[in-house]
Design a protein around this motif. Structure first.
Motif, PDB file in Angstrom:
ATOM      1  N   ASP A  27       0.827  -1.214   0.000  1.00 45.16           N
ATOM      2  CA  ASP A  27       0.000   0.000   0.000  1.00 45.16           C
ATOM      3  C   ASP A  27       0.857   1.259   0.000  1.00 45.16           C
ATOM      4  O   ASP A  27       0.541   2.243  -0.684  1.00 45.16           O
ATOM      5  CB  ASP A  27      -0.932  -0.002   1.217  1.00 45.16           C
ATOM      6  CG  ASP A  27      -2.037  -1.042   1.115  1.00 45.16           C
ATOM      7  OD1 ASP A  27      -2.279  -1.548  -0.009  1.00 45.16           O
ATOM      8  OD2 ASP A  27      -2.647  -1.359   2.155  1.00 45.16           O
ATOM      9  N   TRP A  28       1.951   1.243   0.770  1.00 46.90           N
ATOM     10  CA  TRP A  28       2.838   2.407   0.816  1.00 46.90           C
ATOM     11  C   TRP A  28       3.412   2.688  -0.568  1.00 46.90           C
ATOM     12  O   TRP A  28       3.442   3.835  -1.015  1.00 46.90           O
ATOM     13  CB  TRP A  28       3.961   2.159   1.828  1.00 46.90           C
ATOM     14  CG  TRP A  28       4.778   3.381   2.141  1.00 46.90           C
ATOM     15  CD1 TRP A  28       4.603   4.242   3.186  1.00 46.90           C
ATOM     16  CD2 TRP A  28       5.906   3.873   1.392  1.00 46.90           C
ATOM     17  NE1 TRP A  28       5.551   5.241   3.132  1.00 46.90           N
ATOM     18  CE2 TRP A  28       6.360   5.040   2.050  1.00 46.90           C
ATOM     19  CE3 TRP A  28       6.565   3.444   0.251  1.00 46.90           C
ATOM     20  CZ2 TRP A  28       7.443   5.784   1.587  1.00 46.90           C
ATOM     21  CZ3 TRP A  28       7.652   4.183  -0.215  1.00 46.90           C
ATOM     22  CH2 TRP A  28       8.082   5.337   0.447  1.00 46.90           C
ATOM     23  N   ARG A  30       2.182   1.761  -3.479  1.00 46.21           N
ATOM     24  CA  ARG A  30       1.122   2.187  -4.414  1.00 46.21           C
ATOM     25  C   ARG A  30       0.803   3.657  -4.224  1.00 46.21           C
ATOM     26  O   ARG A  30       0.487   4.362  -5.198  1.00 46.21           O
ATOM     27  CB  ARG A  30      -0.124   1.321  -4.221  1.00 46.21           C
ATOM     28  CG  ARG A  30       0.059  -0.115  -4.741  1.00 46.21           C
ATOM     29  CD  ARG A  30      -1.207  -0.939  -4.614  1.00 46.21           C
ATOM     30  NE  ARG A  30      -0.971  -2.299  -5.115  1.00 46.21           N
ATOM     31  CZ  ARG A  30      -1.097  -3.407  -4.391  1.00 46.21           C
ATOM     32  NH1 ARG A  30      -1.467  -3.324  -3.106  1.00 46.21           N
ATOM     33  NH2 ARG A  30      -0.852  -4.589  -4.919  1.00 46.21           N
ATOM     34  N   ARG A  31       0.883   4.134  -2.989  1.00 46.29           N
ATOM     35  CA  ARG A  31       0.646   5.565  -2.750  1.00 46.29           C
ATOM     36  C   ARG A  31       1.723   6.437  -3.377  1.00 46.29           C
ATOM     37  O   ARG A  31       1.506   7.638  -3.597  1.00 46.29           O
ATOM     38  CB  ARG A  31       0.550   5.839  -1.245  1.00 46.29           C
ATOM     39  CG  ARG A  31      -0.730   5.312  -0.606  1.00 46.29           C
ATOM     40  CD  ARG A  31      -0.960   5.928   0.756  1.00 46.29           C
ATOM     41  NE  ARG A  31       0.079   5.592   1.713  1.00 46.29           N
ATOM     42  CZ  ARG A  31       0.058   4.515   2.499  1.00 46.29           C
ATOM     43  NH1 ARG A  31      -0.960   3.662   2.426  1.00 46.29           N
ATOM     44  NH2 ARG A  31       1.028   4.280   3.352  1.00 46.29           N
ATOM     45  N   GLN A  32       2.873   5.833  -3.662  1.00 47.77           N
ATOM     46  CA  GLN A  32       3.940   6.562  -4.357  1.00 47.77           C
ATOM     47  C   GLN A  32       3.799   6.450  -5.878  1.00 47.77           C
ATOM     48  O   GLN A  32       4.660   6.898  -6.624  1.00 47.77           O
ATOM     49  CB  GLN A  32       5.322   6.034  -3.951  1.00 47.77           C
ATOM     50  CG  GLN A  32       5.532   5.837  -2.466  1.00 47.77           C
ATOM     51  CD  GLN A  32       5.160   7.045  -1.634  1.00 47.77           C
ATOM     52  OE1 GLN A  32       5.624   8.145  -1.914  1.00 47.77           O
ATOM     53  NE2 GLN A  32       4.329   6.851  -0.621  1.00 47.77           N
ATOM     54  N   GLY A  33       2.727   5.817  -6.322  1.00 45.56           N
ATOM     55  CA  GLY A  33       2.469   5.705  -7.750  1.00 45.56           C
ATOM     56  C   GLY A  33       3.108   4.499  -8.412  1.00 45.56           C
ATOM     57  O   GLY A  33       3.173   4.438  -9.656  1.00 45.56           O
ATOM     58  N   ARG A  34       3.541   3.522  -7.626  1.00 50.45           N
ATOM     59  CA  ARG A  34       4.198   2.337  -8.192  1.00 50.45           C
ATOM     60  C   ARG A  34       3.176   1.255  -8.545  1.00 50.45           C
ATOM     61  O   ARG A  34       2.175   1.088  -7.831  1.00 50.45           O
ATOM     62  CB  ARG A  34       5.198   1.739  -7.201  1.00 50.45           C
ATOM     63  CG  ARG A  34       6.195   2.734  -6.622  1.00 50.45           C
ATOM     64  CD  ARG A  34       7.184   3.205  -7.656  1.00 50.45           C
ATOM     65  NE  ARG A  34       8.203   4.061  -7.054  1.00 50.45           N
ATOM     66  CZ  ARG A  34       9.158   4.659  -7.749  1.00 50.45           C
ATOM     67  NH1 ARG A  34       9.230   4.482  -9.054  1.00 50.45           N
ATOM     68  NH2 ARG A  34      10.041   5.436  -7.146  1.00 50.45           N
ATOM     69  N   ALA A 197       8.569   2.325   6.578  1.00 53.15           N
ATOM     70  CA  ALA A 197       8.363   3.474   5.694  1.00 53.15           C
ATOM     71  C   ALA A 197       9.665   4.232   5.482  1.00 53.15           C
ATOM     72  O   ALA A 197       9.942   4.698   4.359  1.00 53.15           O
ATOM     73  CB  ALA A 197       7.285   4.382   6.266  1.00 53.15           C
TER      74      ALA A 197
END
Length: 204
Positions: A27-28, A30-34, A197
């Motif tokens: 999830d972390w 994906r929040r960075q656009g990966r 993180a």
């Protein structure tokens, strides 16, 4: 081997809590656009999942166990991991080759040189970009395992087995401190995930 994507693995003795954090890592990122692919070992492919059932629930010789682990890993790399990394995705795997050194070498007593030979053949120098090692004393891990679900073949091993597995993991971390980052899994989930993180931010 240089690929556009990144490969992150999570390791630790059964009961260390690593599976709890796989979703957080994904999830972390994906929040960075990966683009993120979540997988596991043994498993990750149809063949790998079939081998997983055998490995977790059928009695077998230690050498057979090791060879099946690497057979599943070869298929995992060819079918899922390397193609995903080649297109720029980030792959997050619950266990990879460090687990073979911990469980089959440390736990079962197979010589590290034999595992290294299989690693060289199957991986050809490929390795994770970052490995998160969730460390916890064996007695704490045992308490967590006993309350989670019915034990598989590995989880039924004696405490001395997991002592050896933990020692092997920590030895791997000392030998590759830049790749393998040790997290104290006795801390709260929030504290552990804050450290995760920070490490992901350094990689991203």
């Amino acid at each position: 081997m240089s690929l556009p994507g990144k490969f992150i693995t999570l390791e630790g003795v059964d009961g260390a809590g690593k599976s709890t954090h796989v979703g957080f890592v994904a999830d972390w990122l994906r929040r960075q656009g990966r683009e993120v692919i979540v997988t596991r070992e043994p498993g990750g492919t149809a063949l790998g999942e079939t081998l997983r059932e055998l490995l977790l629930h059928r009695e077998m010789a230690a050498d057979t166990e090791l060879l099946l682990m690497f057979a599943a890993r070869q298929q995992h790399l060819a079918e899922l991991i390397l193609p995903a990394l080649a297109r720029g995705a980030w792959v997050v795997s619950d266990r990879f080759t460090d687990a073979s050194y911990a469980y089959q070498c440390g736990g079962r007593g197979i010589a590290a040189e034999r595992i290294a030979a299989l690693e060289d053949w199957v991986q050809r120098g490929f390795a994770p970009d970052l490995t998160l090692l969730f460390d916890v004393p064996p007695d704490v891990a045992e308490q967590r395992r006993s309350s989670a679900r019915a034990a598989d073949r590995f989880e039924q091993e004696a405490g001395s087995f997991f002592d050896r597995v933990r020692d092997a993991y920590l030895a791997r971390a000392r030998s590759e401190p830049q790749r393998i980052r040790v997290l104290d899994a006795r801390h709260t989930i929030d504290a552990v995930q804050a450290e995760i993180a920070r490490l992901l931010l350094d990689l991203a």
